[in-house]
Design a protein around this motif. Structure first.
Motif, PDB file in Angstrom:
ATOM      1  N   MET A 143       0.842  -1.165   0.000  1.00 48.09           N
ATOM      2  CA  MET A 143       0.000   0.000   0.000  1.00 48.09           C
ATOM      3  C   MET A 143       0.898   1.241   0.000  1.00 48.09           C
ATOM      4  O   MET A 143       1.865   1.308   0.742  1.00 48.09           O
ATOM      5  CB  MET A 143      -0.895  -0.009   1.239  1.00 48.09           C
ATOM      6  N   LYS A 144       0.564   2.198  -0.843  1.00 49.95           N
ATOM      7  CA  LYS A 144       1.284   3.469  -0.891  1.00 49.95           C
ATOM      8  C   LYS A 144       0.348   4.589  -0.463  1.00 49.95           C
ATOM      9  O   LYS A 144      -0.809   4.618  -0.867  1.00 49.95           O
ATOM     10  CB  LYS A 144       1.828   3.736  -2.287  1.00 49.95           C
ATOM     11  N   LEU A 145       0.895   5.480   0.344  1.00 52.96           N
ATOM     12  CA  LEU A 145       0.138   6.635   0.805  1.00 52.96           C
ATOM     13  C   LEU A 145       0.843   7.895   0.335  1.00 52.96           C
ATOM     14  O   LEU A 145       2.058   8.005   0.474  1.00 52.96           O
ATOM     15  CB  LEU A 145       0.090   6.679   2.332  1.00 52.96           C
ATOM     16  N   VAL A 146       0.099   8.809  -0.217  1.00 54.53           N
ATOM     17  CA  VAL A 146       0.619  10.132  -0.556  1.00 54.53           C
ATOM     18  C   VAL A 146       0.092  11.073   0.522  1.00 54.53           C
ATOM     19  O   VAL A 146      -1.119  11.159   0.752  1.00 54.53           O
ATOM     20  CB  VAL A 146       0.168  10.582  -1.958  1.00 54.53           C
ATOM     21  N   VAL A 147       1.040  11.745   1.203  1.00 53.05           N
ATOM     22  CA  VAL A 147       0.689  12.586   2.338  1.00 53.05           C
ATOM     23  C   VAL A 147       1.263  13.983   2.126  1.00 53.05           C
ATOM     24  O   VAL A 147       2.423  14.136   1.753  1.00 53.05           O
ATOM     25  CB  VAL A 147       1.240  11.983   3.650  1.00 53.05           C
ATOM     26  N   LYS A 148       0.434  14.997   2.360  1.00 50.58           N
ATOM     27  CA  LYS A 148       0.856  16.390   2.243  1.00 50.58           C
ATOM     28  C   LYS A 148       1.066  16.950   3.644  1.00 50.58           C
ATOM     29  O   LYS A 148       0.197  16.813   4.515  1.00 50.58           O
ATOM     30  CB  LYS A 148      -0.198  17.215   1.496  1.00 50.58           C
ATOM     31  N   PHE A 149       2.245  17.548   3.854  1.00 51.98           N
ATOM     32  CA  PHE A 149       2.569  18.194   5.119  1.00 51.98           C
ATOM     33  C   PHE A 149       2.651  19.692   4.876  1.00 51.98           C
ATOM     34  O   PHE A 149       3.390  20.136   4.010  1.00 51.98           O
ATOM     35  CB  PHE A 149       3.919  17.691   5.645  1.00 51.98           C
ATOM     36  N   THR A 150       1.878  20.458   5.624  1.00 53.28           N
ATOM     37  CA  THR A 150       1.893  21.912   5.522  1.00 53.28           C
ATOM     38  C   THR A 150       2.328  22.471   6.864  1.00 53.28           C
ATOM     39  O   THR A 150       1.640  22.273   7.871  1.00 53.28           O
ATOM     40  CB  THR A 150       0.500  22.460   5.150  1.00 53.28           C
ATOM     41  N   THR A 151       3.489  23.139   6.881  1.00 49.62           N
ATOM     42  CA  THR A 151       3.980  23.696   8.139  1.00 49.62           C
ATOM     43  C   THR A 151       3.177  24.939   8.509  1.00 49.62           C
ATOM     44  O   THR A 151       2.494  25.523   7.660  1.00 49.62           O
ATOM     45  CB  THR A 151       5.475  24.065   8.054  1.00 49.62           C
TER      46      THR A 151
ATOM     47  N   LYS B  28       4.913  26.261   4.344  1.00 50.79           N
ATOM     48  CA  LYS B  28       5.703  25.410   3.452  1.00 50.79           C
ATOM     49  C   LYS B  28       4.991  24.065   3.282  1.00 50.79           C
ATOM     50  O   LYS B  28       4.556  23.444   4.248  1.00 50.79           O
ATOM     51  CB  LYS B  28       7.101  25.180   4.021  1.00 50.79           C
ATOM     52  N   VAL B  29       4.875  23.618   2.018  1.00 50.13           N
ATOM     53  CA  VAL B  29       4.179  22.370   1.714  1.00 50.13           C
ATOM     54  C   VAL B  29       5.172  21.346   1.155  1.00 50.13           C
ATOM     55  O   VAL B  29       5.947  21.657   0.248  1.00 50.13           O
ATOM     56  CB  VAL B  29       3.042  22.597   0.689  1.00 50.13           C
ATOM     57  N   THR B  30       5.146  20.146   1.717  1.00 50.54           N
ATOM     58  CA  THR B  30       5.935  19.024   1.224  1.00 50.54           C
ATOM     59  C   THR B  30       4.993  17.851   1.060  1.00 50.54           C
ATOM     60  O   THR B  30       4.166  17.583   1.934  1.00 50.54           O
ATOM     61  CB  THR B  30       7.051  18.642   2.215  1.00 50.54           C
TER      62      THR B  30
ATOM     63  N   TYR C 156       0.290  18.098  13.516  1.00 53.13           N
ATOM     64  CA  TYR C 156       1.477  17.365  13.947  1.00 53.13           C
ATOM     65  C   TYR C 156       2.501  18.321  14.542  1.00 53.13           C
ATOM     66  O   TYR C 156       2.469  19.527  14.307  1.00 53.13           O
ATOM     67  CB  TYR C 156       2.111  16.587  12.781  1.00 53.13           C
ATOM     68  N   THR C 157       3.409  17.754  15.327  1.00 52.24           N
ATOM     69  CA  THR C 157       4.600  18.452  15.795  1.00 52.24           C
ATOM     70  C   THR C 157       5.786  17.588  15.403  1.00 52.24           C
ATOM     71  O   THR C 157       5.650  16.372  15.246  1.00 52.24           O
ATOM     72  CB  THR C 157       4.595  18.669  17.321  1.00 52.24           C
ATOM     73  N   SER C 158       6.958  18.215  15.228  1.00 50.38           N
ATOM     74  CA  SER C 158       8.133  17.448  14.804  1.00 50.38           C
ATOM     75  C   SER C 158       9.285  17.622  15.785  1.00 50.38           C
ATOM     76  O   SER C 158       9.321  18.577  16.574  1.00 50.38           O
ATOM     77  CB  SER C 158       8.586  17.878  13.410  1.00 50.38           C
ATOM     78  N   SER C 159      10.242  16.709  15.680  1.00 49.21           N
ATOM     79  CA  SER C 159      11.433  16.753  16.528  1.00 49.21           C
ATOM     80  C   SER C 159      12.384  17.867  16.124  1.00 49.21           C
ATOM     81  O   SER C 159      13.349  18.140  16.840  1.00 49.21           O
ATOM     82  CB  SER C 159      12.154  15.404  16.459  1.00 49.21           C
ATOM     83  N   ILE C 160      12.138  18.527  14.987  1.00 46.32           N
ATOM     84  CA  ILE C 160      12.998  19.629  14.552  1.00 46.32           C
ATOM     85  C   ILE C 160      12.330  20.981  14.791  1.00 46.32           C
ATOM     86  O   ILE C 160      12.758  21.992  14.263  1.00 46.32           O
ATOM     87  CB  ILE C 160      13.443  19.472  13.078  1.00 46.32           C
ATOM     88  N   GLY C 161      11.257  20.970  15.592  1.00 45.37           N
ATOM     89  CA  GLY C 161      10.637  22.217  16.011  1.00 45.37           C
ATOM     90  C   GLY C 161       9.539  22.775  15.132  1.00 45.37           C
ATOM     91  O   GLY C 161       9.076  23.877  15.372  1.00 45.37           O
ATOM     92  N   THR C 162       9.126  22.036  14.115  1.00 52.32           N
ATOM     93  CA  THR C 162       8.045  22.535  13.263  1.00 52.32           C
ATOM     94  C   THR C 162       6.704  21.967  13.716  1.00 52.32           C
ATOM     95  O   THR C 162       6.631  20.924  14.351  1.00 52.32           O
ATOM     96  CB  THR C 162       8.266  22.166  11.781  1.00 52.32           C
ATOM     97  N   THR C 163       5.656  22.693  13.376  1.00 59.66           N
ATOM     98  CA  THR C 163       4.287  22.233  13.598  1.00 59.66           C
ATOM     99  C   THR C 163       3.532  22.453  12.304  1.00 59.66           C
ATOM    100  O   THR C 163       3.954  23.226  11.446  1.00 59.66           O
ATOM    101  CB  THR C 163       3.588  23.017  14.730  1.00 59.66           C
ATOM    102  N   GLY C 164       2.426  21.757  12.164  1.00 60.07           N
ATOM    103  CA  GLY C 164       1.635  21.943  10.962  1.00 60.07           C
ATOM    104  C   GLY C 164       0.501  20.950  10.879  1.00 60.07           C
ATOM    105  O   GLY C 164       0.051  20.414  11.888  1.00 60.07           O
ATOM    106  N   THR C 165       0.072  20.722   9.655  1.00 58.04           N
ATOM    107  CA  THR C 165      -1.043  19.828   9.377  1.00 58.04           C
ATOM    108  C   THR C 165      -0.625  18.807   8.337  1.00 58.04           C
ATOM    109  O   THR C 165       0.031  19.143   7.346  1.00 58.04           O
ATOM    110  CB  THR C 165      -2.241  20.629   8.825  1.00 58.04           C
TER     111      THR C 165
END
Length: 87
Positions: free
Chosen positions: A1-9, A13-15, A71-80
């Motif tokens: 199964m493959k999931l495409v996930v968008k992270f917006t800080t 910034k969108v990845t 979400y929150t990250s170990s590098i100090g970013t937050t987002g959705t």
């Protein structure tokens, strides 16, 4: 199964990343590659950039397209994060 996930800080910034559950690999739209593991609501990514993401709320299992949560990250970013597609 493959999931495409968008992270917006929180600063906009969108990845987008593709997670392959069969191989435990991840590739982002900017070419970064790595491996990942998921333990509950914690996603540990190792590779070109190592980071731990902690998702808030109940992430569905199996994942469903359209799910969105903070979400929150170990590098100090937050987002959705938003699951764009599951296939």
């Amino acid at each position: 199964m493959k999931l495409v996930v968008k992270f917006t800080t929180s600063d906009g910034k969108v990845t987008t990343a593709t997670f392959d559950r069969a191989t435990g690999t991840v590739v982002s739209d900017d070419g970064r590659k790595g491996t990942y593991t998921r333990e509950g609501n914690v996603l540990k990514i190792s590779g070109d950039q190592s980071v731990t993401l902690t998702m808030q709320g109940n992430v569905p299992e199996p994942p469903t397209a359209g799910f969105t949560g903070p979400y929150t990250s170990s590098i100090g970013t937050t987002g959705t994060m938003t699951i764009v597609s599951v296939g």
